[in-house]
Design a protein around this motif. Sequence first.
Motif, PDB file in Angstrom:
ATOM      1  N   GLU A 132       0.861  -1.178   0.000  1.00  0.00           N
ATOM      2  CA  GLU A 132       0.000   0.000   0.000  1.00  0.00           C
ATOM      3  C   GLU A 132       0.893   1.221   0.000  1.00  0.00           C
ATOM      4  O   GLU A 132       1.875   1.273   0.732  1.00  0.00           O
ATOM      5  CB  GLU A 132      -0.900  -0.001   1.244  1.00  0.00           C
ATOM      6  N   GLY A 133       0.551   2.196  -0.819  1.00  0.00           N
ATOM      7  CA  GLY A 133       1.410   3.359  -0.948  1.00  0.00           C
ATOM      8  C   GLY A 133       1.152   4.438   0.087  1.00  0.00           C
ATOM      9  O   GLY A 133       0.338   4.283   0.993  1.00  0.00           O
ATOM     10  N   PHE A 134       1.870   5.526  -0.042  1.00  0.00           N
ATOM     11  CA  PHE A 134       1.719   6.643   0.872  1.00  0.00           C
ATOM     12  C   PHE A 134       0.366   7.316   0.681  1.00  0.00           C
ATOM     13  O   PHE A 134      -0.221   7.299  -0.385  1.00  0.00           O
ATOM     14  CB  PHE A 134       2.811   7.689   0.624  1.00  0.00           C
ATOM     15  N   ASN A 135      -0.100   7.962   1.737  1.00  0.00           N
ATOM     16  CA  ASN A 135      -1.370   8.661   1.678  1.00  0.00           C
ATOM     17  C   ASN A 135      -1.130  10.158   1.836  1.00  0.00           C
ATOM     18  O   ASN A 135      -1.469  10.756   2.844  1.00  0.00           O
ATOM     19  CB  ASN A 135      -2.306   8.148   2.779  1.00  0.00           C
ATOM     20  N   GLU A 136      -0.522  10.759   0.834  1.00  0.00           N
ATOM     21  CA  GLU A 136      -0.197  12.182   0.916  1.00  0.00           C
ATOM     22  C   GLU A 136      -1.443  13.056   0.936  1.00  0.00           C
ATOM     23  O   GLU A 136      -1.452  14.140   1.517  1.00  0.00           O
ATOM     24  CB  GLU A 136       0.698  12.578  -0.254  1.00  0.00           C
ATOM     25  N   GLU A 137      -2.515  12.564   0.301  1.00  0.00           N
ATOM     26  CA  GLU A 137      -3.747  13.354   0.257  1.00  0.00           C
ATOM     27  C   GLU A 137      -4.265  13.638   1.665  1.00  0.00           C
ATOM     28  O   GLU A 137      -4.759  14.716   1.958  1.00  0.00           O
ATOM     29  CB  GLU A 137      -4.814  12.603  -0.543  1.00  0.00           C
ATOM     30  N   VAL A 168       7.252  -4.152  -5.094  1.00  0.00           N
ATOM     31  CA  VAL A 168       5.923  -3.587  -5.323  1.00  0.00           C
ATOM     32  C   VAL A 168       5.246  -4.376  -6.435  1.00  0.00           C
ATOM     33  O   VAL A 168       5.894  -4.759  -7.424  1.00  0.00           O
ATOM     34  CB  VAL A 168       6.000  -2.098  -5.716  1.00  0.00           C
ATOM     35  N   GLU A 169       3.955  -4.621  -6.279  1.00  0.00           N
ATOM     36  CA  GLU A 169       3.199  -5.349  -7.304  1.00  0.00           C
ATOM     37  C   GLU A 169       2.652  -4.355  -8.334  1.00  0.00           C
ATOM     38  O   GLU A 169       1.884  -3.461  -7.998  1.00  0.00           O
ATOM     39  CB  GLU A 169       2.054  -6.137  -6.674  1.00  0.00           C
ATOM     40  N   GLY A 170       3.073  -4.518  -9.575  1.00  0.00           N
ATOM     41  CA  GLY A 170       2.561  -3.676 -10.653  1.00  0.00           C
ATOM     42  C   GLY A 170       3.463  -2.497 -10.955  1.00  0.00           C
ATOM     43  O   GLY A 170       4.019  -1.860 -10.052  1.00  0.00           O
ATOM     44  N   LYS A 171       3.601  -2.184 -12.246  1.00  0.00           N
ATOM     45  CA  LYS A 171       4.501  -1.114 -12.673  1.00  0.00           C
ATOM     46  C   LYS A 171       4.019   0.266 -12.244  1.00  0.00           C
ATOM     47  O   LYS A 171       4.821   1.119 -11.889  1.00  0.00           O
ATOM     48  CB  LYS A 171       4.665  -1.161 -14.196  1.00  0.00           C
ATOM     49  N   ALA A 172       2.703   0.474 -12.258  1.00  0.00           N
ATOM     50  CA  ALA A 172       2.184   1.793 -11.886  1.00  0.00           C
ATOM     51  C   ALA A 172       2.517   2.114 -10.431  1.00  0.00           C
ATOM     52  O   ALA A 172       2.969   3.216 -10.111  1.00  0.00           O
ATOM     53  CB  ALA A 172       0.674   1.845 -12.114  1.00  0.00           C
ATOM     54  N   ALA A 173       2.312   1.144  -9.544  1.00  0.00           N
ATOM     55  CA  ALA A 173       2.627   1.344  -8.130  1.00  0.00           C
ATOM     56  C   ALA A 173       4.124   1.546  -7.942  1.00  0.00           C
ATOM     57  O   ALA A 173       4.557   2.384  -7.143  1.00  0.00           O
ATOM     58  CB  ALA A 173       2.135   0.164  -7.306  1.00  0.00           C
ATOM     59  N   VAL A 189      13.663  -0.066  -6.328  1.00  0.00           N
ATOM     60  CA  VAL A 189      12.256  -0.470  -6.427  1.00  0.00           C
ATOM     61  C   VAL A 189      12.139  -1.567  -7.483  1.00  0.00           C
ATOM     62  O   VAL A 189      12.523  -1.372  -8.636  1.00  0.00           O
ATOM     63  CB  VAL A 189      11.348   0.717  -6.792  1.00  0.00           C
ATOM     64  N   LYS A 190      11.605  -2.719  -7.098  1.00  0.00           N
ATOM     65  CA  LYS A 190      11.492  -3.873  -7.979  1.00  0.00           C
ATOM     66  C   LYS A 190      10.021  -4.264  -8.141  1.00  0.00           C
ATOM     67  O   LYS A 190       9.249  -4.197  -7.197  1.00  0.00           O
ATOM     68  CB  LYS A 190      12.280  -5.061  -7.425  1.00  0.00           C
ATOM     69  N   VAL A 191       9.668  -4.682  -9.342  1.00  0.00           N
ATOM     70  CA  VAL A 191       8.274  -5.017  -9.668  1.00  0.00           C
ATOM     71  C   VAL A 191       8.092  -6.530  -9.696  1.00  0.00           C
ATOM     72  O   VAL A 191       8.910  -7.253 -10.263  1.00  0.00           O
ATOM     73  CB  VAL A 191       7.876  -4.434 -11.039  1.00  0.00           C
TER      74      VAL A 191
END
Length: 215
Positions: A132-137, A168-173, A189-191
């Motif tokens: 799960e990524g950062f929650n900057e919002e 990380v799972e997925g290129k976008a993430a 960072v590895k996909v």
Amino acid sequence: MHIYITGRHLTPPGPGEDRLIEIGRHWVSLGHKVTVFLPADEMDFSLQEKKIGLTEIDGLVMVAFNTPGSGEEGKRARRKGDRIFSRLLDSQGTLLPDPNLVLAVAPPLSTAVAAAELSSTLKVPLVLELREGFNEEAAGRGYLAGLFARSQIRKEENLLAAASFIIVEGKAAAERIAGQLPENEKNKVKVIEGHESKEEPVSYTHLTLPTKRIV
């Protein structure tokens, strides 16, 4: 190699097992020793008042922590469970034979930070699987909410800085996480393709256990 795998929400071997269990089993087949730290909730243990359960399944050493709250909805119960898990990881991780590598899952942030501190204490590399990524919002939602969110983001950034590799799972993430790192650290960072891929244990091994780069 001796590898620690730790995660607050890892599910044990069997139906619905976490993909890191399968990967750990693959590493055992390659001759590595794997110790898994996970909650006791879904294990066949009757820990009652005991804090820790220990067993071996498919060659994996399973260290199960009695951390009430991992299956409950209340935030207070979950946070209490996270704190207990972190404390037990800190104490037990230094009692066992030293690992060559610590592989930790985030979230939750607090238990991944505990794994990072353990890797620092033992002077071994940390591999972080970020689910799960950062929650900057959230950092902009009101003063107090933003204050806590910004504090959490700083902890997450420190965690990323401590990791030798970030899975990380997925290129976008992966691109999103790489965008948070300095230019000279983006290549850590590895996909991965995800648990649907039958080749994942092999590819995960290639990404995380190249001895010339980590050990």
